[in-house]
Write a protein that holds these residues in place. Structure first.
Motif, PDB file in Angstrom:
ATOM      1  N   PHE A 201       0.853  -1.187   0.000  1.00 46.69           N
ATOM      2  CA  PHE A 201       0.000   0.000   0.000  1.00 46.69           C
ATOM      3  C   PHE A 201       0.884   1.230   0.000  1.00 46.69           C
ATOM      4  CE2 PHE A 201      -3.205   2.824   2.250  1.00 46.69           C
ATOM      5  CZ  PHE A 201      -4.079   2.879   1.166  1.00 46.69           C
ATOM      6  N   ARG A 202       0.494   2.250  -0.744  1.00 50.20           N
ATOM      7  CA  ARG A 202       1.353   3.420  -0.915  1.00 50.20           C
ATOM      8  C   ARG A 202       1.391   4.312   0.327  1.00 50.20           C
ATOM      9  NH1 ARG A 202      -3.512   4.443  -2.967  1.00 50.20           N
ATOM     10  NH2 ARG A 202      -4.485   6.493  -2.648  1.00 50.20           N
ATOM     11  N   ARG A 203       0.372   4.215   1.176  1.00 49.84           N
ATOM     12  CA  ARG A 203       0.312   5.045   2.369  1.00 49.84           C
ATOM     13  C   ARG A 203       0.892   4.306   3.570  1.00 49.84           C
ATOM     14  NH1 ARG A 203      -0.668  10.268   0.778  1.00 49.84           N
ATOM     15  NH2 ARG A 203      -2.471  10.372  -0.619  1.00 49.84           N
ATOM     16  N   SER A 204       1.333   5.068   4.571  1.00 50.74           N
ATOM     17  CA  SER A 204       1.870   4.461   5.788  1.00 50.74           C
ATOM     18  C   SER A 204       1.602   5.373   6.974  1.00 50.74           C
ATOM     19  CB  SER A 204       3.375   4.210   5.654  1.00 50.74           C
ATOM     20  OG  SER A 204       4.098   5.424   5.792  1.00 50.74           O
ATOM     21  N   ILE A 205       1.989   4.924   8.138  1.00 47.34           N
ATOM     22  CA  ILE A 205       1.807   5.707   9.362  1.00 47.34           C
ATOM     23  C   ILE A 205       2.591   7.012   9.291  1.00 47.34           C
ATOM     24  CG2 ILE A 205       3.705   4.551  10.580  1.00 47.34           C
ATOM     25  CD1 ILE A 205       2.018   4.706  13.121  1.00 47.34           C
ATOM     26  N   ALA A 206       3.691   7.026   8.530  1.00 46.32           N
ATOM     27  CA  ALA A 206       4.497   8.253   8.411  1.00 46.32           C
ATOM     28  C   ALA A 206       3.724   9.374   7.730  1.00 46.32           C
ATOM     29  CB  ALA A 206       5.784   7.953   7.652  1.00 46.32           C
ATOM     30  N   ASP A 207       2.743   9.033   6.904  1.00 46.21           N
ATOM     31  CA  ASP A 207       1.957  10.060   6.216  1.00 46.21           C
ATOM     32  C   ASP A 207       1.035  10.814   7.161  1.00 46.21           C
ATOM     33  OD1 ASP A 207       2.853   9.607   3.487  1.00 46.21           O
ATOM     34  OD2 ASP A 207       1.825   7.680   3.628  1.00 46.21           O
ATOM     35  N   LEU A 208       0.825  10.270   8.360  1.00 45.71           N
ATOM     36  CA  LEU A 208      -0.022  10.951   9.347  1.00 45.71           C
ATOM     37  C   LEU A 208       0.794  11.751  10.354  1.00 45.71           C
ATOM     38  CD1 LEU A 208      -2.531   8.048  10.187  1.00 45.71           C
ATOM     39  CD2 LEU A 208      -2.907   9.993   8.668  1.00 45.71           C
ATOM     40  N   ALA A 209       2.129  11.635  10.275  1.00 45.84           N
ATOM     41  CA  ALA A 209       2.980  12.191  11.334  1.00 45.84           C
ATOM     42  C   ALA A 209       2.877  13.709  11.445  1.00 45.84           C
ATOM     43  CB  ALA A 209       4.430  11.775  11.114  1.00 45.84           C
ATOM     44  N   GLY A 210       2.784  14.405  10.341  1.00 46.68           N
ATOM     45  CA  GLY A 210       2.783  15.865  10.387  1.00 46.68           C
ATOM     46  C   GLY A 210       1.408  16.485  10.474  1.00 46.68           C
ATOM     47  N   ILE A 211       0.364  15.663  10.641  1.00 47.27           N
ATOM     48  CA  ILE A 211      -1.005  16.165  10.652  1.00 47.27           C
ATOM     49  C   ILE A 211      -1.468  16.279  12.101  1.00 47.27           C
ATOM     50  CG2 ILE A 211      -3.373  15.746   9.900  1.00 47.27           C
ATOM     51  CD1 ILE A 211      -2.219  14.102   7.594  1.00 47.27           C
ATOM     52  N   HIS A 212      -1.810  17.496  12.517  1.00 47.92           N
ATOM     53  CA  HIS A 212      -2.186  17.718  13.912  1.00 47.92           C
ATOM     54  C   HIS A 212      -3.649  17.389  14.172  1.00 47.92           C
ATOM     55  CE1 HIS A 212       1.681  19.496  14.891  1.00 47.92           C
ATOM     56  NE2 HIS A 212       1.585  20.265  13.818  1.00 47.92           N
ATOM     57  N   ASP A 213      -4.492  17.539  13.183  1.00 44.20           N
ATOM     58  CA  ASP A 213      -5.915  17.241  13.340  1.00 44.20           C
ATOM     59  C   ASP A 213      -6.271  16.125  12.366  1.00 44.20           C
ATOM     60  OD1 ASP A 213      -8.559  17.232  13.947  1.00 44.20           O
ATOM     61  OD2 ASP A 213      -9.053  19.079  12.872  1.00 44.20           O
ATOM     62  N   ILE A 214      -6.240  14.881  12.842  1.00 42.26           N
ATOM     63  CA  ILE A 214      -6.461  13.725  11.971  1.00 42.26           C
ATOM     64  C   ILE A 214      -7.968  13.470  11.888  1.00 42.26           C
ATOM     65  CG2 ILE A 214      -5.947  11.285  11.610  1.00 42.26           C
ATOM     66  CD1 ILE A 214      -3.422  11.657  13.252  1.00 42.26           C
ATOM     67  N   SER A 215      -8.556  13.907  10.806  1.00 43.94           N
ATOM     68  CA  SER A 215      -9.995  13.731  10.607  1.00 43.94           C
ATOM     69  C   SER A 215     -10.269  12.302  10.143  1.00 43.94           C
ATOM     70  CB  SER A 215     -10.496  14.717   9.548  1.00 43.94           C
ATOM     71  OG  SER A 215      -9.934  14.407   8.283  1.00 43.94           O
TER      72      SER A 215
END
Length: 423
Positions: A201-215
């Motif tokens: 899968f192209r996405r990973s947990i690292a793609d959420l690292a810089g997001i402060h408000d995870i909708s």
């Protein structure tokens, strides 16, 4: 109505001043100030275990609380105990701080130096909100530990003990029992959950690292919905990107997953980082996997002692799973529990790699035969740890289900591992 207020302030002078003013409020019942984030979360967790009605209506968090920063602490209290109104006490009550506090889940901000009128107004507003939430939830509710689901971490005493395989089987068992389950690979540099389940899968947990408000929409884009029924949040394919997931990011990600899934199973690998230490700290159940040999038992003891020194988790709040066990093994689970001072699970996992080799080599562990003794032991363990959906009233309890669930603890703070590495 009497309003119970629990102040949290690391500065003794500030704590005394807050307590003095609180004692002057009408119909207020101020508690003894707690000195740090560990004491606050442990106190709230103990009260919540008795009843939602035992929780204070209002918690005041001073800006210089530690070791968890004030805004992170407010976010965790709001997630775990949403019927408590949290108010930040800060020397900066400007728009930026107010907005950040609201985003973290606070019900108000009180400026320093404290003024009686402002304190009374903010406490009253937070208390009214808390009472309304509790009325909505229903008084006399069962034990209440926060919104969403249970978080379970699986950590290995050392490499090669079967950590990832155990985490995957726990998640598969929970999904098969009907629970909406997320499986997170937080072995950030060497995660193999995708390889075990034949997923790319192209996405990973690292793609959420810089997001402060995870909708919910952002989380949905990062999660892979597998045909096994699991929602997978994978480790980054490029191991160096694991550095992007720090302690703060881990807290946000785990909190977002907890609010969306009934069960969140996290593979924490074997190395202690700020991210997976935060996950272990936040977990309702922390599992430590070891094998019955001297080297691995020593590694397990070393890891548990490190967790205690860093105030991540106490040994007695850790569930020990013994993998590759046989009745001829000299080191038995009871001895391992005694050496590490952890809680031994009742079901050891037998040494039967031949049963696993074909599905592991094929990267299809979800296809492991139901007759496998390893699978049966791990799924029984999942029931023992309280990860499966309990049977409906009147239905017989599944074989291997626990007679009594392991204790769920309130989390404590994570020491700043990053600073230690920089030093």
């Amino acid at each position: 109505m009497t309003t119970r207020i629990l102040p949290a302030a690391g500065d003794p002078d500030a704590a005394r001043h807050i307590s003095t003013l609180l004692s002057q409020l009408p119909a207020a019942e101020p508690g003894v100030p707690v000195p740090d984030s560990t004491a606050l979360l442990d106190t709230l967790g103990r009260l919540a275990a008795e009843s939602i009605d035992e929780l204070p209506e209002v918690v005041l968090v001073h800006e210089r609380i530690g070791p968890v920063p004030a805004l992170d602490l407010i976010r965790e209290v709001a997630l775990r105990f949403p019927a408590v109104g949290v108010v930040l006490v800060s020397s900066d009550a400007g728009p930026a701080v107010f907005s950040a506090a609201m985003d973290s889940g606070a019900r108000g901000v009180i400026g320093l130096p404290l003024a009686y009128e402002e304190l009374a107004a903010r406490v009253q507003a937070a208390a009214q909100w808390s009472v309304g939430v509790r009325r909505h939830l229903g008084r006399g509710a069962d034990v209440f530990t926060g919104p969403g689901g249970k978080v379970v971490t699986v950590t290995g005493a050392k490499g090669g003990v079967g950590t990832t395989f155990t985490a995957v089987q726990f998640a598969l068992a929970a999904a098969a029992s009907g629970r909406r389950t997320a499986l997170v690979d937080m072995d950030l540099q060497a995660g193999d959950v995708g390889s075990y389940l034949d997923v790319q899968f192209r996405r990973s947990i690292a793609d959420l690292a810089g997001i402060h408000d995870i909708s919910p929409r952002v989380l949905q884009d990062a999660v892979y919905e597998d045909r096994t029924g699991l929602a997978l949040l994978l480790a980054p394919a490029e191991g160096e990107r694991g550095e992007e997931v720090d302690e703060r990011a881990a807290r946000h990600i785990v909190g977002a997953l907890r609010s969306r899934y009934e069960l969140v199973v996290i593979d924490c690998g074997t190395q202690v980082t700020g991210a997976n230490a935060a996950a272990v700290e936040m977990a309702d159940v922390a599992v430590l996997v070891t094998t019955p040999d001297v080297v691995c038992v020593r590694a397990a003891k070393r890891l548990v002692r490190m967790w205690e020194r860093l105030q991540v988790r106490k040994a007695e709040d850790t569930a020990m799973v013994v993998n590759r066990w046989s009745k001829h093994t000299e080191i038995q689970p009871s001895l391992i529990a005694k050496i590490t001072k952890t809680r031994a699970t009742r079901t050891p996992v037998p040494a039967a790699f031949k049963e696993l080799q074909a599905v592991v080599d094929a990267g299809r562990v979800q296809d492991l035969d139901n007759r496998s003794s390893v699978k049966q032991a791990l799924w029984t363990l999942a029931g023992e740890l309280g990860l499966l959906t309990p049977p409906s009233e009147g239905e017989p309890e599944a074989a291997g289900a626990p007679g009594a669930a392991l204790a769920i603890r309130a989390a404590g703070p994570v020491a700043r591992l990053r600073r230690g590495r920089e030093g």
